[in-house]
Design a protein around this motif. Structure first.
Motif, short mmCIF file in Angstrom:
data_model
loop_
_atom_site.label_atom_id
_atom_site.label_comp_id
_atom_site.label_asym_id
_atom_site.label_seq_id
_atom_site.Cartn_x
_atom_site.Cartn_y
_atom_site.Cartn_z
N GLU A 1 28.52 23.78 65.55
CA GLU A 1 27.74 22.80 64.98
C GLU A 1 28.42 21.40 65.62
OE1 GLU A 1 28.71 25.42 63.43
OE2 GLU A 1 26.85 26.35 63.38
N SER A 2 29.72 21.49 65.27
CA SER A 2 30.29 20.17 65.40
C SER A 2 30.29 19.83 67.15
CB SER A 2 31.98 20.04 65.25
OG SER A 2 32.64 19.06 65.60
N LEU A 3 30.51 20.74 67.95
CA LEU A 3 30.51 20.46 69.38
C LEU A 3 28.99 19.91 69.61
CD1 LEU A 3 31.38 20.59 72.28
CD2 LEU A 3 30.76 23.10 72.35
N ILE A 4 28.02 20.41 69.20
CA ILE A 4 26.53 20.17 69.40
C ILE A 4 26.42 18.73 69.29
CG2 ILE A 4 24.04 20.73 69.24
CD1 ILE A 4 24.90 23.74 68.87
N LYS B 1 23.18 27.77 74.21
CA LYS B 1 21.84 28.36 73.97
C LYS B 1 21.13 27.23 73.14
CE LYS B 1 18.97 31.76 71.41
NZ LYS B 1 18.32 32.30 72.69
N ALA B 2 21.90 26.37 72.03
CA ALA B 2 21.29 25.44 71.59
C ALA B 2 21.07 24.18 72.41
CB ALA B 2 22.48 24.96 70.53
N LEU B 3 21.90 24.04 73.60
CA LEU B 3 21.77 22.91 74.54
C LEU B 3 20.86 23.26 75.79
CD1 LEU B 3 25.36 21.62 73.79
CD2 LEU B 3 23.38 20.28 73.02
N ALA B 4 20.21 24.41 75.70
CA ALA B 4 19.49 24.71 77.01
C ALA B 4 18.65 23.35 77.39
CB ALA B 4 18.86 26.07 76.70
N GLY B 5 18.66 23.38 78.79
CA GLY B 5 17.53 22.37 79.28
C GLY B 5 18.47 20.91 79.30
N LYS B 6 19.30 20.68 78.32
CA LYS B 6 20.17 19.45 78.33
C LYS B 6 21.46 19.55 79.07
CE LYS B 6 17.90 17.97 74.08
NZ LYS B 6 18.12 17.84 72.68
N TYR B 7 22.28 20.67 79.06
CA TYR B 7 23.47 20.93 79.64
C TYR B 7 23.60 22.17 80.39
CZ TYR B 7 25.04 17.14 76.52
OH TYR B 7 25.18 15.95 75.94
N THR B 8 24.46 22.21 81.40
CA THR B 8 24.78 23.37 82.33
C THR B 8 26.30 23.44 81.97
OG1 THR B 8 23.06 23.27 83.70
CG2 THR B 8 24.89 24.32 84.41
N PHE B 9 26.74 24.76 81.73
CA PHE B 9 28.25 24.96 81.67
C PHE B 9 28.80 25.79 82.76
CE2 PHE B 9 26.91 24.34 77.47
CZ PHE B 9 27.84 23.96 76.59
N ASN B 10 29.68 25.22 83.44
CA ASN B 10 30.44 25.94 84.61
C ASN B 10 31.85 26.61 83.92
OD1 ASN B 10 28.70 25.19 86.67
ND2 ASN B 10 29.67 23.35 87.07
N ILE B 11 31.98 27.71 83.79
CA ILE B 11 33.08 28.48 83.23
C ILE B 11 33.98 29.30 84.79
CG2 ILE B 11 34.11 30.06 81.61
CD1 ILE B 11 32.63 27.70 80.58
N ILE B 12 35.03 28.39 84.85
CA ILE B 12 35.78 28.91 85.95
C ILE B 12 37.14 29.46 85.71
CG2 ILE B 12 36.71 28.12 88.35
CD1 ILE B 12 34.90 25.67 88.12
N GLY B 13 37.22 30.92 85.93
CA GLY B 13 38.47 31.49 85.83
C GLY B 13 38.34 32.97 85.44
N ASP B 14 39.14 33.72 85.03
CA ASP B 14 39.37 35.19 84.76
C ASP B 14 40.27 35.39 83.53
OD1 ASP B 14 38.62 37.65 84.81
OD2 ASP B 14 39.22 37.94 87.22
#
Length: 388
Positions: free
Chosen positions: A344-347, A235-248
Motif C-alpha cells: 500500500e505504501s509503494l502504491i 496488479k494494482a498499477l496495471a495500465g499505469k506502470y510496467t515492471f522490468n525484473i532483471i536477474g535470477d
C-alpha cells in the motif's frame, strides 16, 4: 610478496561479490611491485544457471594467477551451498598445500570462505584480511527455521572463532560495526562502489514513458522478497506502470508463479544481462527499484545496488529499513524509501510522485569503485609488508 585471494565468485561470474573481488585485484596490481604476485582461487562461474559464462580453470594475467575450481550445479539453496562449498574447500586446500604466502584475503558473504581463509592463515602463520559483506548467522536465523534451531549455535561458534582469528577486518556496511564488538584488531569500512561502466553515460530523458517503467536488477532470492511486493503492486498499477525484473535466484520461480496466479501481464522477467546492456534498461526506465525482505538481519546491510543506481539520475524507490534507509536518506538525492513488504505504501508513493531527474555528482565522486578499491588495495599491501 605473494598475496592469496580467496573469493567464491570472480569474473566472469556475474554478481556483486565477483565485481568487488575482480576490482580489488585490478587495483592491487597497480600498487604491488613488479616482482610481487597475486594468486586468486575461486570457482568456475556458478552464481546463476541462466548465466553460466565460459571460463578457464587456469588463467595467467601478468602477475596474477587465477585458479577456478569446478563445483556442483545448484540453485542457491541454503543446504545446497554446504555441498558446493565442500568442493571449493577441497580444491583450495590442494592448491595451497605447498605454497607460501605473505597475506590471505578472504571475501565472505558466506561464512565458510572466511573460515577457510582463517584455517589456512593459521596453518601458515600469516596475516588474514577478511572482507565481510554479510552476516551469515543473522541471515540464517531470519530466513531458515530449520537452520535456526539445528545449526545456528554451531555456526555462531564458527563465526566467532573466524572473526577473532583475523588480523584486519573490513565491513562493507557500517551497520555491522557493533555486531562483532569482541574483535580487537583493526577494522575499516570500504563500502561497495560504482563501477566505471556506469559513469559518464547519458541518462537524460526527453519524455517519460506511458506506461511508466520501473526496473529492478539483481538477485531474486529470499533476501529480496520480490514475490511479496511486485505481484501485488503490479496488479494494482496495471495500465499505469510496467515492471522490468532483471536477474535470477532462488525465489524467481516463486515470483513467476505468483505472477501467473494473479494473471499479471505488466511484469517482464528478464535473465541476467551484462552491465552494458543493463545500462540501456536504466536509460529507458522512469524508476529504479530496490527491496529487502522484512528481516532483522537486513537492517544492518548496505546493498551494492544502491551505488549502481546512484550513478544514474533516475528516481530510486527503495523498500528498506535500518542502516540502508539511513544511508539512502543521508547520501542520495531523489530517492524514496518505503517500509519493506508494504504494498500500500509503494502504491501511494507512485500515485503521488512527480518524476524528476537529479544529478548526483557528489555521491558519484565519493563512492566510485576506483578510489574505494585502490585505498583498500593499499591497506592489504601495507598489512602484507608489516606481517601484523
Amino acid at each position: 610478496m605473494k598475496i592469496l585471494i580467496l573469493s567464491f565468485n570472480y569474473q566472469p561470474d556475474f554478481c556483486a561479490g565477483s565485481f568487488r573481488s575482480t576490482a580489488l585485484v585490478k587495483y592491487l596490481q597497480q600498487v604491488i611491485e613488479s616482482e610481487d604476485s597475486i594468486e586468486v582461487i575461486t570457482t568456475m562461474p556458478n552464481r546463476y544457471r541462466s548465466r553460466m559464462n565460459p571460463a578457464s580453470e587456469y588463467e595467467k594475467q601478468g602477475n596474477v594467477t587465477i585458479h577456478r575450481i569446478p563445483v556442483p550445479a545448484h540453485d542457491n539453496g541454503k543446504f545446497e551451498q554446504f555441498f558446493v562449498f565442500g568442493a571449493f574447500s577441497k580444491g583450495v586446500r590442494k592448491l595451497v598445500e605447498n605454497q607460501d604466502y605473505d597475506l590471505i584475503y578472504a571475501s565472505s558473504a558466506r561464512l565458510f570462505t572466511a573460515r577457510l581463509g582463517a584455517k589456512i592463515a593459521h596453518q601458515k602463520q600469516i596475516p588474514l584480511f577478511l572482507d565481510i559483506r554479510d552476516i551469515f548467522t543473522e541471515s540464517i536465523r531470519d530466513t531458515s527455521k530449520i537452520a535456526k534451531y539445528l545449526l545456528l549455535p554451531f555456526l555462531k561458534r564458527i563465526e566467532k572463532n573466524t572473526i577473532k582469528s583475523a588480523t584486519h577486518i573490513n565491513f562493507v556496511s557500517e551497520g555491522f560495526k557493533n555486531t562483532f564488538d569482541y574483535f580487537k584488531g583493526k577494522t575499516t569500512f570500504f563500502t561497495n562502489g560504482i563501477d566505471d561502466v556506469f559513469l559518464g553515460k547519458n541518462y537524460e530523458r526527453i519524455a517519460t514513458n506511458s506506461p511508466k517503467i520501473i526496473t529492478y536488477a539483481g538477485n531474486i532470492g529470499e533476501g529480496q522478497g520480490l514475490e511479496k511486493i511486485i505481484p501485488q503492486a503490479a496488479k494494482a498499477l496495471a495500465g499505469k506502470y510496467t515492471f522490468n525484473i532483471i536477474g535470477d535466484g532462488g525465489t524467481k520461480k516463486k515470483l513467476a508463479q505468483k505472477l501467473l496466479d494473479l494473471q499479471i501481464d505488466n511484469v517482464n522477467l528478464i535473465n541476467p544481462i551484462n552491465q552494458e546492456d543493463l545500462i540501456k534498461y536504466y536509460q529507458e526506465s522512469d524508476y529504479l527499484f530496490l527491496h529487502l525482505n522484512e528481516y532483522k538481519a537486513f537492517e544492518k546491510v548496505l546493498p551494492s545496488k544502491i551505488f549502481e543506481y546512484g550513478a544514474t539520475n533516475r528516481t530510486i524507490i527503495a523498500g528498506v529499513s535500518g542502516y540502508a534507509k539511513d544511508f539512502i536518506q543521508n547520501n542520495i538525492e531523489n530517492a524514496i524509501v518505503f517500509e519493506p513488504n508494504n504494498v500500500e505504501s509503494l502504491i501511494k508513493i507512485l500515485e503521488n510522485h512527480e518524476i524528476v531527474q537529479t544529478s548526483r555528482t557528489d555521491f558519484i565522486q565519493q563512492y566510485n569503485r576506483k578510489s574505494i578499491m585502490l585505498n583498500m588495495a593499499k591497506c592489504l599491501v601495507d598489512l602484507a609488508k608489516s606481517g601484523k
